[in-house]
Design a protein around this motif. Structure first.
Motif, PDB file in Angstrom:
ATOM      1  N   PHE A 133      -2.589  -6.830  -4.524  1.00  0.00           N
ATOM      2  CA  PHE A 133      -1.445  -6.390  -5.319  1.00  0.00           C
ATOM      3  C   PHE A 133      -1.424  -7.160  -6.636  1.00  0.00           C
ATOM      4  N   THR A 186       9.271  -6.933   0.858  1.00  0.00           N
ATOM      5  CA  THR A 186      10.019  -5.670   0.914  1.00  0.00           C
ATOM      6  C   THR A 186       9.076  -4.478   0.916  1.00  0.00           C
ATOM      7  N   ILE A 187       8.063  -4.511   0.061  1.00  0.00           N
ATOM      8  CA  ILE A 187       7.070  -3.428   0.024  1.00  0.00           C
ATOM      9  C   ILE A 187       6.401  -3.273   1.386  1.00  0.00           C
ATOM     10  N   ALA A 221       6.507  -0.045   3.883  1.00  0.00           N
ATOM     11  CA  ALA A 221       5.252   0.631   4.225  1.00  0.00           C
ATOM     12  C   ALA A 221       4.985   0.629   5.727  1.00  0.00           C
ATOM     13  N   LYS A 268       3.834   5.167   0.930  1.00  0.00           N
ATOM     14  CA  LYS A 268       5.060   4.382   0.833  1.00  0.00           C
ATOM     15  C   LYS A 268       4.841   3.105   0.029  1.00  0.00           C
ATOM     16  N   VAL A 269       3.665   2.505   0.187  1.00  0.00           N
ATOM     17  CA  VAL A 269       3.336   1.324  -0.608  1.00  0.00           C
ATOM     18  C   VAL A 269       3.447   1.646  -2.100  1.00  0.00           C
ATOM     19  N   ASN A 270       2.795   2.715  -2.520  1.00  0.00           N
ATOM     20  CA  ASN A 270       2.788   3.074  -3.934  1.00  0.00           C
ATOM     21  C   ASN A 270       4.165   3.489  -4.430  1.00  0.00           C
ATOM     22  N   MET A 302       9.655  -9.311  -3.301  1.00  0.00           N
ATOM     23  CA  MET A 302       9.245  -7.927  -3.558  1.00  0.00           C
ATOM     24  C   MET A 302       8.083  -7.551  -2.648  1.00  0.00           C
ATOM     25  N   ILE A 326      15.400  -0.542  -1.807  1.00  0.00           N
ATOM     26  CA  ILE A 326      15.198  -1.091  -3.148  1.00  0.00           C
ATOM     27  C   ILE A 326      16.383  -0.766  -4.045  1.00  0.00           C
ATOM     28  N   ALA A 330       7.068   2.423  -3.252  1.00  0.00           N
ATOM     29  CA  ALA A 330       7.888   1.212  -3.359  1.00  0.00           C
ATOM     30  C   ALA A 330       7.504   0.416  -4.600  1.00  0.00           C
ATOM     31  N   CYS A 331       6.207   0.310  -4.870  1.00  0.00           N
ATOM     32  CA  CYS A 331       5.757  -0.401  -6.073  1.00  0.00           C
ATOM     33  C   CYS A 331       6.366   0.222  -7.325  1.00  0.00           C
ATOM     34  N   ILE A 338      12.883   3.325   1.984  1.00  0.00           N
ATOM     35  CA  ILE A 338      12.576   3.031   0.592  1.00  0.00           C
ATOM     36  C   ILE A 338      13.853   2.878  -0.237  1.00  0.00           C
TER      37      ILE A 338
END
Length: 249
Positions: free
Chosen positions: A185, A203-204, A208, A140-142, A200, A217, A144-145, A214
């Motif tokens: 990050f 939010t990430i 996560a 989820k981190v990736n 941002m 965003i 969202a990025c 997600i």
């Protein structure tokens, strides 16, 4: 008049941010201007590439100022580093073209944000990382990025109430690496609005940790409402790493 460019490193813990305020003793700009005026014997106003928030840090802040002094640049750098507080360092000093402007000529910036992602906090890293003990889903981190990369109106990811200037920005990269207990990050873009990186980042993290979907965003981009985004991550984990300029600057 000579135009002097400074590359500056600082630990922002003790300061109210970059920009000189009424109490200039508590700002980075105020501290540097004060020392320059002492060693050069003239009124100095330095122009930064942009503001950094109260408590945020920099490895590569850039500023410029005009001076009538003929002082050797090595001597000027040595005197600055001698008389500035130890948490403000002039890493590089150079004479540049008279039209160089640290803010207007900037083409982009690179920021780092550091998360201490363990159940137990750190006594040593606590001043330069955001302690976030929640378990994070790295997929989820990736995701969202990647959803935040591109050219969008980022007003919903900023603390600006409104702006007469364009709030469209291009984010070229958001990536993350784990360094032991620290998540590092990296944010690269052509410019960032007030608190944009921190919002941002918040939010990430909330996505996560399963606190936000997600799709949040996309909703923020569509509705441009700050309240729909995640929390504003604290300033202590934020570093301005580099400011990009055209090669001829």
């Amino acid at each position: 008049m000579r135009n002097i460019k400074l590359t500056i490193e600082y630990d922002g813990r003790r300061y109210l941010g970059w920009q000189r305020l009424g109490d200039s003793e508590k700002t980075i700009q105020g501290k540097i201007e004060g020392v320059l005026e002492q060693i050069l014997g003239e009124k100095i106003e330095i122009i930064g590439s942009g503001r950094t928030d109260s408590g945020a840090h920099a490895r590569g802040q850039v500023a410029n100022f005009k001076t009538a002094s003929n002082m050797d640049l090595t001597e000027m750098q040595n005197l600055l580093n001698r008389y500035l507080p130890r948490d403000i360092i002039i890493k590089k000093i150079e004479e540049v073209h008279e039209r160089f402007h640290a803010r207007y000529n900037a083409e982009g910036k690179k920021y780092s944000y550091y998360i201490w992602n363990e159940v137990i906090p750190s006594a040593f890293e606590g001043y330069h990382t955001y302690y976030y003990p929640e378990q994070l889903d790295m997929d989820k981190v990736n995701a969202a990025c990647q959803r935040l990369v591109g050219t969008y109106d980022f007003i919903g990811f900023s603390s600006l109430k409104k702006s007469k200037k364009s709030t469209v920005r291009t984010v070229k990269e958001i990536s993350v690496e784990r360094e032991g207990s620290i998540l590092h990050f990296t944010f690269v873009g052509d410019g960032f609005l007030y608190n944009m990186v921190r919002i941002m980042m918040g939010t990430i993290l909330e996505i996560a940790a399963g606190k936000l979907p997600i799709e949040t965003i996309d909703e923020v981009f569509a509705k441009k409402i700050r309240a729909n985004a995640g929390v504003t991550a604290p300033a202590l984990g934020l570093f301005l790493d580099e400011v990009y300029y055209p090669e001829n600057n």
